[in-house]
Scaffold this active site. Structure first.
Site, PDB file in Angstrom:
ATOM      1  N   LYS A  16       0.834  -1.211   0.000  1.00  0.00           N
ATOM      2  CA  LYS A  16       0.000   0.000   0.000  1.00  0.00           C
ATOM      3  C   LYS A  16       0.866   1.257   0.000  1.00  0.00           C
ATOM      4  O   LYS A  16       0.646   2.187  -0.765  1.00  0.00           O
ATOM      5  CB  LYS A  16      -0.926   0.032   1.240  1.00  0.00           C
ATOM      6  N   ARG A  92     -10.159   0.970   8.129  1.00  0.00           N
ATOM      7  CA  ARG A  92      -9.730  -0.385   8.468  1.00  0.00           C
ATOM      8  C   ARG A  92     -10.780  -1.150   9.250  1.00  0.00           C
ATOM      9  O   ARG A  92     -10.581  -2.310   9.569  1.00  0.00           O
ATOM     10  CB  ARG A  92      -8.501  -0.267   9.360  1.00  0.00           C
ATOM     11  N   ARG A 131      11.725  -5.748   4.632  1.00  0.00           N
ATOM     12  CA  ARG A 131      11.473  -4.299   4.476  1.00  0.00           C
ATOM     13  C   ARG A 131      12.423  -3.463   5.329  1.00  0.00           C
ATOM     14  O   ARG A 131      12.707  -3.763   6.479  1.00  0.00           O
ATOM     15  CB  ARG A 131      10.043  -3.969   4.878  1.00  0.00           C
ATOM     16  N   ARG A 164      10.917  -1.858  10.923  1.00  0.00           N
ATOM     17  CA  ARG A 164       9.861  -1.383  11.810  1.00  0.00           C
ATOM     18  C   ARG A 164       9.714  -2.319  12.997  1.00  0.00           C
ATOM     19  O   ARG A 164       9.816  -3.532  12.838  1.00  0.00           O
ATOM     20  CB  ARG A 164       8.541  -1.302  11.038  1.00  0.00           C
ATOM     21  N   ARG A 175      -1.018  -8.883  13.274  1.00  0.00           N
ATOM     22  CA  ARG A 175      -1.535  -7.882  12.316  1.00  0.00           C
ATOM     23  C   ARG A 175      -2.339  -8.569  11.209  1.00  0.00           C
ATOM     24  O   ARG A 175      -3.364  -8.051  10.772  1.00  0.00           O
ATOM     25  CB  ARG A 175      -0.366  -7.076  11.708  1.00  0.00           C
TER      26      ARG A 175
HETATM   27  P1  AP5 Z   1       4.850  -1.588   1.773  1.00  0.00           P
HETATM   28  O1  AP5 Z   1       4.504  -0.706   0.617  1.00  0.00           O
HETATM   29  O2  AP5 Z   1       5.599  -1.012   2.921  1.00  0.00           O
HETATM   30  O3  AP5 Z   1       3.524  -2.365   2.286  1.00  0.00           O
HETATM   31  P2  AP5 Z   1       2.271  -1.843   3.124  1.00  0.00           P
HETATM   32  O4  AP5 Z   1       1.053  -2.489   2.536  1.00  0.00           O
HETATM   33  O5  AP5 Z   1       2.281  -0.365   3.219  1.00  0.00           O
HETATM   34  O6  AP5 Z   1       2.592  -2.535   4.511  1.00  0.00           O
HETATM   35  P3  AP5 Z   1       2.418  -1.970   6.003  1.00  0.00           P
HETATM   36  O7  AP5 Z   1       3.172  -2.943   6.875  1.00  0.00           O
HETATM   37  O8  AP5 Z   1       2.800  -0.540   6.092  1.00  0.00           O
HETATM   38  O9  AP5 Z   1       0.895  -2.139   6.198  1.00  0.00           O
HETATM   39  P4  AP5 Z   1       0.103  -2.135   7.525  1.00  0.00           P
HETATM   40  O10 AP5 Z   1      -1.264  -1.966   7.053  1.00  0.00           O
HETATM   41  O11 AP5 Z   1       0.347  -3.329   8.372  1.00  0.00           O
HETATM   42  O12 AP5 Z   1       0.783  -0.970   8.364  1.00  0.00           O
HETATM   43  P5  AP5 Z   1       0.364   0.530   8.660  1.00  0.00           P
HETATM   44  O13 AP5 Z   1       1.587   1.338   8.720  1.00  0.00           O
HETATM   45  O14 AP5 Z   1      -0.740   0.939   7.774  1.00  0.00           O
HETATM   46  O15 AP5 Z   1       5.668  -2.854   1.174  1.00  0.00           O
HETATM   47  C1  AP5 Z   1       6.190  -3.864   2.021  1.00  0.00           C
HETATM   48  C2  AP5 Z   1       7.539  -4.362   1.465  1.00  0.00           C
HETATM   49  O16 AP5 Z   1       7.324  -5.016   0.211  1.00  0.00           O
HETATM   50  C3  AP5 Z   1       8.561  -3.236   1.179  1.00  0.00           C
HETATM   51  O17 AP5 Z   1       9.830  -3.685   1.510  1.00  0.00           O
HETATM   52  C4  AP5 Z   1       8.419  -2.980  -0.356  1.00  0.00           C
HETATM   53  O18 AP5 Z   1       9.640  -2.507  -0.907  1.00  0.00           O
HETATM   54  C5  AP5 Z   1       8.050  -4.376  -0.852  1.00  0.00           C
HETATM   55  N1  AP5 Z   1       7.142  -4.343  -2.012  1.00  0.00           N
HETATM   56  C6  AP5 Z   1       6.051  -3.512  -2.191  1.00  0.00           C
HETATM   57  N2  AP5 Z   1       5.424  -3.783  -3.357  1.00  0.00           N
HETATM   58  C7  AP5 Z   1       6.116  -4.822  -3.919  1.00  0.00           C
HETATM   59  C8  AP5 Z   1       5.953  -5.579  -5.137  1.00  0.00           C
HETATM   60  N3  AP5 Z   1       4.941  -5.310  -5.990  1.00  0.00           N
HETATM   61  N4  AP5 Z   1       6.834  -6.567  -5.405  1.00  0.00           N
HETATM   62  C9  AP5 Z   1       7.849  -6.838  -4.538  1.00  0.00           C
HETATM   63  N5  AP5 Z   1       8.066  -6.172  -3.383  1.00  0.00           N
HETATM   64  C10 AP5 Z   1       7.210  -5.176  -3.061  1.00  0.00           C
HETATM   65  O19 AP5 Z   1      -0.243   0.404  10.128  1.00  0.00           O
HETATM   66  C11 AP5 Z   1       0.591   0.087  11.215  1.00  0.00           C
HETATM   67  C12 AP5 Z   1      -0.224   0.002  12.491  1.00  0.00           C
HETATM   68  O20 AP5 Z   1      -0.850   1.290  12.765  1.00  0.00           O
HETATM   69  C13 AP5 Z   1      -1.410  -0.981  12.459  1.00  0.00           C
HETATM   70  O21 AP5 Z   1      -1.004  -2.298  12.794  1.00  0.00           O
HETATM   71  C14 AP5 Z   1      -2.320  -0.371  13.540  1.00  0.00           C
HETATM   72  O22 AP5 Z   1      -1.849  -0.668  14.824  1.00  0.00           O
HETATM   73  C15 AP5 Z   1      -2.152   1.123  13.316  1.00  0.00           C
HETATM   74  N6  AP5 Z   1      -3.144   1.671  12.365  1.00  0.00           N
HETATM   75  C16 AP5 Z   1      -2.878   2.174  11.129  1.00  0.00           C
HETATM   76  N7  AP5 Z   1      -4.022   2.567  10.521  1.00  0.00           N
HETATM   77  C17 AP5 Z   1      -5.030   2.318  11.389  1.00  0.00           C
HETATM   78  C18 AP5 Z   1      -6.445   2.484  11.343  1.00  0.00           C
HETATM   79  N8  AP5 Z   1      -7.054   2.995  10.258  1.00  0.00           N
HETATM   80  N9  AP5 Z   1      -7.168   2.115  12.415  1.00  0.00           N
HETATM   81  C19 AP5 Z   1      -6.578   1.614  13.523  1.00  0.00           C
HETATM   82  N10 AP5 Z   1      -5.239   1.403  13.638  1.00  0.00           N
HETATM   83  C20 AP5 Z   1      -4.479   1.758  12.580  1.00  0.00           C
HETATM   84 MG    MG Z   2       2.531   1.011   4.802  1.00  0.00          MG
END
Ligand code: AP5
Ligand code: MG
Length: 217
Positions: A16, A92, A131, A164, A175
């Site tokens: 994402k 979410r 990552r 992270r 998660r």
């Molecule tokens: P990356 O682009 O970083 O993936 P991502 O989907 O953004 O993964 P996240 O871990 O950030 O998602 P998340 O939803 O768990 O975390 P968030 O920060 O939102 O890519 C991952 C890796 O793959 C990278 O190394 C990249 O280079 C590689 N890659 C990407 N695309 C690729 C491809 N096509 N091919 C090969 N490699 C590729 O949330 C974190 C925490 O915050 C949550 O757990 C929760 O506690 C809280 N939180 C956030 N939002 C909310 C909400 N709305 N409500 C409540 N709590 C929330």
């Molecule tokens: Mg992310």
């Protein structure tokens, strides 16, 4: 081109943040990533950051009330009106999806598309295990798929790259469970409203980008 209004949904590590960055860079849309905003608050040691961290480090969701308030404040901005938005990681839960509908109605805006990025479990686990992220500019790398030019340093701003804290295997498992339980129903919520596009995220970032934007840019 008129501003686009997009939601990216998908499990941890699906890409994402990677796609949100490409969309911002190429289309000029404003990315609003709830996870990134929480991590900035944690870094700045604010009250919100301390509260959010107590959930994030365990892989749990931050409570709906404070998450909705935080995102609504940023959505109600002139910049979002001008540039459109890409929401990464919000909504979410069904509560958050309802709140977003209400907010958009109040702002007289409509979602162009909700993208569900979909891959097999073992792919996301491998993506998260490799990552690396820049703590300063937020650029996302991967040890094998997208290594930085110089080991351990950001290509854009020379800052050391870190893993992270919530990418530990046991937290990743939680998660993924939380995603299935709370966020999968949000995918169905948008499917029922005819807004959903499912995309195979097990392709190169460029191919995923092309599918996300097909027909809207
Ligand atoms: P990356 O682009 O970083 O993936 P991502 O989907 O953004 O993964 P996240 O871990 O950030 O998602 P998340 O939803 O768990 O975390 P968030 O920060 O939102 O890519 C991952 C890796 O793959 C990278 O190394 C990249 O280079 C590689 N890659 C990407 N695309 C690729 C491809 N096509 N091919 C090969 N490699 C590729 O949330 C974190 C925490 O915050 C949550 O757990 C929760 O506690 C809280 N939180 C956030 N939002 C909310 C909400 N709305 N409500 C409540 N709590 C929330
Ligand atoms: Mg992310």
């Amino acid at each position: 081109m008129s501003p686009i209004h997009l939601v990216l949904i998908g499990p941890p590590g699906v890409g994402k943040g990677t796609q949100a960055a490409l969309l911002e860079e190429r289309l000029g849309t404003r990315t609003l990533s709830s996870g990134v905003i929480f991590r900035q608050e944690i870094e700045a040691e604010t009250d919100l950051g301390r509260l959010a961290n107590s959930y994030i480090k365990r892989g749990e969701l931050v409570p709906n009330g404070i998450t909705i308030e935080m995102m609504a404040k940023r959505l109600r901005s002139d910049e979002v009106r001008r540039r459109g938005f890409v929401l990464d990681g919000f909504p979410r839960t069904l509560r958050q999806a309802d709140a977003l509908q209400e907010l958009l109605a109040e702002m007289e805006l409509h979602l162009d598309r909700v993208v569900s990025l979909e891959v097999d479990l073992e792919v996301v686990v491998a993506r998260l295990a490799g990552r690396l992220g820049c703590t300063k500019c937020g650029e996302i790398y991967h040890a094998a798929n997208k290594p930085p030019g110089r080991e351990g340093l950001c290509d854009k701003c020379d800052t050391p790259l870190l893993m992270r804290e919530d990418d530990r295997p046991e937290t990743v498992r939680e998660r993924l469970r939380v995603f299935k339980e709370n966020t999968q129903p949000v995918v169905e919520f948008y499917e029922a409203r005819g807004l959903l596009r499912r995309i195979d995220a097990n392709q190169t970032p460029e191919a995923v980008y092309a599918s996300i934007t097909e027909g809207i840019v």
